[in-house]
Design a protein around this motif. Structure first.
Motif, mmCIF file in Angstrom:
data_model
loop_
_atom_site.group_PDB
_atom_site.id
_atom_site.type_symbol
_atom_site.label_atom_id
_atom_site.label_comp_id
_atom_site.label_asym_id
_atom_site.label_seq_id
_atom_site.Cartn_x
_atom_site.Cartn_y
_atom_site.Cartn_z
ATOM 1 N N LEU A 174 0.849 -1.189 0.000
ATOM 2 C CA LEU A 174 0.000 0.000 0.000
ATOM 3 C C LEU A 174 0.885 1.239 0.000
ATOM 4 C CD1 LEU A 174 -2.854 1.265 0.328
ATOM 5 C CD2 LEU A 174 -2.496 1.153 2.800
ATOM 6 N N MET A 175 0.568 2.185 -0.873
ATOM 7 C CA MET A 175 1.325 3.434 -0.916
ATOM 8 C C MET A 175 0.445 4.590 -0.440
ATOM 9 S SD MET A 175 3.465 3.021 -4.479
ATOM 10 C CE MET A 175 4.748 4.201 -4.008
ATOM 11 N N LEU A 176 1.000 5.393 0.467
ATOM 12 C CA LEU A 176 0.304 6.594 0.939
ATOM 13 C C LEU A 176 0.803 7.777 0.107
ATOM 14 C CD1 LEU A 176 0.713 5.940 4.787
ATOM 15 C CD2 LEU A 176 -1.150 5.190 3.272
ATOM 16 N N ASN A 177 0.044 8.868 0.111
ATOM 17 C CA ASN A 177 0.516 10.053 -0.616
ATOM 18 C C ASN A 177 1.280 10.982 0.336
ATOM 19 O OD1 ASN A 177 -1.400 11.513 0.793
ATOM 20 N ND2 ASN A 177 -2.849 11.644 -0.911
ATOM 21 N N HIS A 178 1.675 12.149 -0.167
ATOM 22 C CA HIS A 178 2.484 13.090 0.613
ATOM 23 C C HIS A 178 1.724 13.648 1.811
ATOM 24 C CE1 HIS A 178 0.208 15.160 -2.454
ATOM 25 N NE2 HIS A 178 0.203 16.205 -1.666
ATOM 26 N N ASN A 179 0.394 13.476 1.848
ATOM 27 C CA ASN A 179 -0.386 13.912 3.024
ATOM 28 C C ASN A 179 -0.631 12.768 3.997
ATOM 29 O OD1 ASN A 179 -0.760 16.572 2.099
ATOM 30 N ND2 ASN A 179 -2.431 15.914 0.766
ATOM 31 N N GLY A 180 -0.084 11.606 3.719
ATOM 32 C CA GLY A 180 -0.302 10.457 4.600
ATOM 33 C C GLY A 180 -1.620 9.749 4.328
ATOM 34 N N GLU A 181 -2.294 10.130 3.235
ATOM 35 C CA GLU A 181 -3.567 9.473 2.886
ATOM 36 C C GLU A 181 -3.304 8.272 1.984
ATOM 37 O OE1 GLU A 181 -5.425 13.965 2.582
ATOM 38 O OE2 GLU A 181 -4.985 12.817 0.775
ATOM 39 N N VAL A 182 -4.288 7.352 1.954
ATOM 40 C CA VAL A 182 -4.158 6.177 1.093
ATOM 41 C C VAL A 182 -4.206 6.632 -0.367
ATOM 42 C CG1 VAL A 182 -5.330 4.058 0.321
ATOM 43 C CG2 VAL A 182 -5.142 4.586 2.773
ATOM 44 N N ALA A 183 -3.233 6.170 -1.148
ATOM 45 C CA ALA A 183 -3.232 6.496 -2.581
ATOM 46 C C ALA A 183 -3.660 5.247 -3.358
ATOM 47 C CB ALA A 183 -1.864 6.997 -3.011
ATOM 48 N N GLU A 184 -2.745 4.314 -3.490
ATOM 49 C CA GLU A 184 -3.028 3.102 -4.274
ATOM 50 C C GLU A 184 -1.939 2.092 -3.943
ATOM 51 O OE1 GLU A 184 -2.529 3.856 -8.510
ATOM 52 O OE2 GLU A 184 -0.934 5.299 -8.116
ATOM 53 N N CYS A 185 -1.955 0.941 -4.627
ATOM 54 C CA CYS A 185 -0.873 -0.009 -4.446
ATOM 55 C C CYS A 185 0.133 0.184 -5.578
ATOM 56 C CB CYS A 185 -1.425 -1.424 -4.366
ATOM 57 S SG CYS A 185 -2.295 -1.688 -2.804
ATOM 58 N N THR A 186 1.184 -0.630 -5.621
ATOM 59 C CA THR A 186 2.280 -0.341 -6.565
ATOM 60 C C THR A 186 1.847 -0.498 -8.017
ATOM 61 O OG1 THR A 186 3.178 -2.587 -6.644
ATOM 62 C CG2 THR A 186 3.939 -1.184 -4.848
ATOM 63 N N GLY A 187 0.871 -1.385 -8.264
ATOM 64 C CA GLY A 187 0.395 -1.570 -9.631
ATOM 65 C C GLY A 187 -1.101 -1.798 -9.698
ATOM 66 N N ASP A 188 -1.805 -1.440 -8.637
ATOM 67 C CA ASP A 188 -3.250 -1.686 -8.550
ATOM 68 C C ASP A 188 -3.924 -0.557 -7.773
ATOM 69 O OD1 ASP A 188 -3.206 -4.414 -9.647
ATOM 70 O OD2 ASP A 188 -2.175 -4.968 -7.797
ATOM 71 N N ASN A 189 -5.181 -0.303 -8.059
ATOM 72 C CA ASN A 189 -5.983 0.626 -7.250
ATOM 73 C C ASN A 189 -6.620 -0.121 -6.088
ATOM 74 O OD1 ASN A 189 -6.563 1.993 -10.338
ATOM 75 N ND2 ASN A 189 -5.902 3.329 -8.697
ATOM 76 N N ILE A 190 -7.020 0.634 -5.060
ATOM 77 C CA ILE A 190 -7.568 0.009 -3.850
ATOM 78 C C ILE A 190 -9.010 0.466 -3.582
ATOM 79 C CG2 ILE A 190 -6.550 1.792 -2.320
ATOM 80 C CD1 ILE A 190 -6.114 -0.576 -0.268
ATOM 81 N N PHE A 191 -9.808 -0.465 -3.090
ATOM 82 C CA PHE A 191 -11.191 -0.198 -2.668
ATOM 83 C C PHE A 191 -11.375 -0.782 -1.274
ATOM 84 C CE2 PHE A 191 -11.661 0.016 -7.217
ATOM 85 C CZ PHE A 191 -12.778 0.825 -7.469
#
Ligand code: PMP
Length: 292
Positions: A174-191
């Motif tokens: 799981l990758m977070l963005n610069h605000n610490g919010e959930v962004a997406e995974c390395t090659g997939d979107n998340i729900f």
């Protein structure tokens, strides 16, 4: 027969499909790409993939030396030449060869590459039992530095996070963005699913606007599952009832743990399973109706 790769409109055996070492795609990751699947000989959402490829290219001021129609036809020819009805297609456009300096205006002849092959991204049991994720410490690219909406040939941001996942024994992270919010995974979107609602981060969380993501949002609406794009944190994922990922290669895959903590009851949830089935139905109907 060896696999045939389409390079600049010519089908050549895999071993002969090469680009110059002066190509800025290689030297600087200067180029764009798409990854898509074919089912029963038809590419799922081909037009959406071509549109996104053209948008990525426009964002980096790269002119693709062909039309969408020509490239779409070349994709179909490449699949047919390789006798692939259920396969994976990688479209790559490089900046072309230039000098040993960044200047893209000194590059000529962008390379247009179409690779059609088989893919099995994740083992079958992950679709049945669900994936484990870890949160990567590598944050997603700041959109002000390089927009995650561009599907560029420079994937190091995602690769660094993928390495963290692999070191922790997880195939996705799981990758977070610069605000610490959930962004997406390395090659997939998340729900996630929370109290019967389907939630996913908005595009302005700094993510790639996934084509599978958009298809699943439309499916949920058709199935009368309430769906919303909302800013979320790691806390929201941990307390979610269900979680899953979407991607052209991954399709729809359940997630059952984040950082060692079970999500819901630690098993793929009912809404996830419903959407997985609906997605396969959608893929079959969209691809077979085009053949008829
Ligand atoms: N996010 C990233 C970073 C990706 O590379 C991809 C594609 N592999 C996705 C999301 C999923 O996008 P799509 O559904 O269009 O394949």
């Amino acid at each position: 027969m060896s696999l045939q790769v389409n390079i600049n409109g010519r089908l050549v055996p895999k071993a002969e499909a090469t680009v110059s070492v002066y190509d800025h795609g290689l030297l600087y990751g200067d180029g764009v790409f798409e990854g898509m699947r074919s089912y029963s000989g038809t590419v799922f959402q081909l037009d959406a993939h071509l549109d996104r490829l053209w948008e990525s290219a426009r964002a980096i001021a790269l002119e693709i030396p062909t039309t969408k129609e020509e490239l779409g036809r070349a994709v179909m020819e490449t699949l047919q030449a390789n006798n692939l009805s259920d396969g994976y297609v990688r479209l790559v456009i490089t900046r072309g060869s230039g000098t040993l300096g960044l200047d893209p205006t000194r590059c000529s002849n962008p390379q247009v590459i179409i690779i059609a092959d088989k893919i099995a991204l994740y083992p079958e049991e992950f679709y049945r039992d669900g994936l484990d994720l870890v949160t990567a410490s590598t944050i997603r690219n700041h959109p002000g530095a390089l927009s995650p909406r561009i599907k560029s040939l420079n994937y190091l941001n995602n690769i660094m996070a993928k390495l963290e996942g692999l070191r922790a024994g997880c195939v996705e992270a799981l990758m977070l963005n610069h605000n610490g919010e959930v962004a997406e995974c390395t090659g997939d979107n998340i729900f996630i699913v929370r109290r019967g609602r389907l939630l996913t981060p908005p595009v302005d969380a700094g993510i790639l606007e996934g084509i599978t993501r958009n298809a699943v949002i439309a499916l949920a609406e058709a199935e009368n599952i309430p769906v919303a794009e909302v800013t979320m944190t790691r806390h929201d994922v941990i307390v979610a009832d269900e979680c899953f990922l979407t991607g052209s290669a991954a399709e729809v895959i359940p997630v059952v743990r984040l950082d060692g903590r079970s999500i819901g009851d630690g098993k793929p949830g009912p809404i996830t399973e419903r959407l997985m089935k609906a997605f396969h139905r959608m893929v079959r109907s969209e691809t077979t109706s085009k053949l008829a």
